[in-house]
Design an enzyme around this catalytic site. Structure first.
Site, PDB file in Angstrom:
ATOM      1  N   LYS A  75       3.039  59.760 -64.008  1.00 21.56           N
ATOM      2  CA  LYS A  75       3.791  58.634 -63.305  1.00 21.56           C
ATOM      3  C   LYS A  75       4.004  58.768 -61.689  1.00 21.56           C
ATOM      4  CE  LYS A  75       4.597  57.718 -67.779  1.00 21.56           C
ATOM      5  NZ  LYS A  75       3.818  56.757 -68.374  1.00 21.56           N
TER       6      LYS A  75
HETATM    7  C1  LIG Z   1       4.794  56.876 -70.010  1.00 22.45           C
HETATM    8  C2  LIG Z   1       5.428  55.814 -70.684  1.00 22.45           C
HETATM    9  C3  LIG Z   1       6.266  56.191 -71.691  1.00 22.45           C
HETATM   10  C4  LIG Z   1       6.354  57.431 -72.219  1.00 22.45           C
HETATM   11  O1  LIG Z   1       6.943  58.589 -71.525  1.00 22.45           O
HETATM   12  P1  LIG Z   1       7.040  60.096 -71.963  1.00 22.45           P
HETATM   13  O2  LIG Z   1       7.474  60.591 -70.777  1.00 22.45           O
HETATM   14  O3  LIG Z   1       5.662  60.184 -72.013  1.00 22.45           O
HETATM   15  O4  LIG Z   1       7.752  59.884 -73.150  1.00 22.45           O
HETATM   16  C5  LIG Z   1       7.086  54.908 -72.004  1.00 22.45           C
HETATM   17  N1  LIG Z   1       7.175  53.615 -71.563  1.00 22.45           N
HETATM   18  C6  LIG Z   1       6.160  53.563 -70.544  1.00 22.45           C
HETATM   19  C7  LIG Z   1       6.114  52.257 -70.236  1.00 22.45           C
HETATM   20  C8  LIG Z   1       5.370  54.355 -70.168  1.00 22.45           C
HETATM   21  O5  LIG Z   1       4.422  54.198 -69.144  1.00 22.45           O
END
Ligand SMILES: *Cc1c(COP(=O)(O)O)cnc(C)c1O
Length: 338
Positions: A123
């Site tokens: 992210k």
């Molecule tokens: C990465 C992501 C998640 C999940 O996040 P985690 O920290 O891996 O649980 C949920 N929603 C979206 C849109 C994502 O890109």
């Protein structure tokens, strides 16, 4: 997402409206809280749910609405909040891909009742894994604080385990990294926005592809940079163009998640707790009707999206390289050259 849903506290069989173009990590928590995910279609230009598609998915059993600001492009939050407030349905914003994004001058994560951010390694910022939730509602905050602490009432006079809850505590080391990352977020976001603007300026005259559809009220913060491709105009279609880019050393992912979430076995075969199929056993038939014709925007979005990576370290030179490679591939693979 699980913490947010636990705070909303659905009754078994209640419904949570969400999108089928998202990370499965945003959907499975709905099932763990014994609620049924109901998929709203998306706008094929922005890949996001809209007030209209959400409204079509609502029922008397809707307990929450999850809006996902996909790729960093914010949903049209004004209209969505008007709808949700009129129906008194809480809104959870999935901001995992949209750190720093804004709609109408206000950041994502403050429009709804709860905002969820991921610190997973891919992210905008990361602490390895984990995530965080935001709210301005003291009751939701209290319930989320309890949920991540096995619902143990730390600091209360007669503490107890008040309800079913997990240990979702972030450890101190992860927290320290997250705080340090947070200090860099503003700069990371602005660099991504700048690189994306340069990509758009370099690509927006090309036939057969469209640069991201960004409303003038939106600040898109580009977790990824997506092109919308008119597949039938290229040799080999969307995949052909993707191959052409890879041959020019440009990484890309046609179709993003390949298929809507409801085509994955956990949903299509209802593989949940043992052989019980719970909580799908409580679902209205329409809530689990995943026929293709009900999701035209979702299928169109996945069939046309080409996801290009982007990060805050892109220099002008990197962007120029990517633009040249894409222009070259488009020129070569376009069927009817203008
Ligand atoms: C990465 C992501 C998640 C999940 O996040 P985690 O920290 O891996 O649980 C949920 N929603 C979206 C849109 C994502 O890109």
């Amino acid at each position: 997402m699980h913490t947010a849903l636990a705070a909303v506290d659905p009754e078994p069989g209640d419904e949570v409206v969400t999108t089928a173009i998202t990370d499965m990590g945003a959907i499975t928590p709905i099932l763990y809280q014994a609620a049924v995910p109901v998929f709203a279609d998306v706008d094929p230009l922005t890949y996001n749910v809209t007030a209209r598609t959400i409204e079509e998915a609502l029922s008397p059993r809707t307990k929450a609405i999850v809006v996902t600001h996909l790729f960093g492009n914010p949903c049209r939050m004004g209209e969505i909040m008007d709808l949700a407030r009129a129906r008194r349905i809480p809104v959870i914003e999935d901001c995992a891909q949209a750190f720093g994004a804004e709609w109408n001058g206000r950041k994502v994560g403050v429009w709804g009742d709860i905002g969820c951010f991921s610190l997973q390694q891919g992210k905008h910022i990361t602490a390895g894994e984990g995530g965080l939730v935001t709210t301005n509602d003291p009751e939701l905050a209290r319930r989320m604080y309890l949920f991540i602490n096995k619902a143990w009432g730390y600091g209360d006079r007669n503490p107890d385990h008040y309800f079913l809850a997990l240990n979702y505590r972030m450890n101190e080391l992860t927290g320290a990294v997250a705080v340090a990352q947070l200090a860099k977020l503003g700069e990371f976001v602005e660099r991504r926005v700048k690189a994306a603007a340069q990509l758009t300026a370099g690509l927006n005259d090309l036939p057969g592809i469209s640069t991201p559809a960004v409303d003038r009220r939106a600040k898109h913060t580009y977790w990824k940079y997506c092109l919308r491709v008119e597949g039938d105009r290229f040799e080999g279609g969307l995949e052909g163009l993707a191959r052409g880019l890879r041959e020019r050393d440009i990484l890309c992912a046609p179709r993003y998640i390949q298929k809507p979430a409801f085509e994955c076995q956990v949903l299509s075969q209802q593989r949940t707790f043992g052989n019980s199929r719970f909580p799908f056993t409580l679902a209205r038939p329409e809530a689990v009707d995943y026929r293709r014709e009900r999701f035209p925007g979702t299928y169109e979005a996945l069939a046309s999206v080409l996801v290009l990576p982007l990060n805050e370290k892109y220099t002008d030179q990197h962007v120029a390289y990517v633009v040249d490679a894409i222009r070259d591939a488009v020129q070569q693979l376009l069927r009817d050259k203008p």
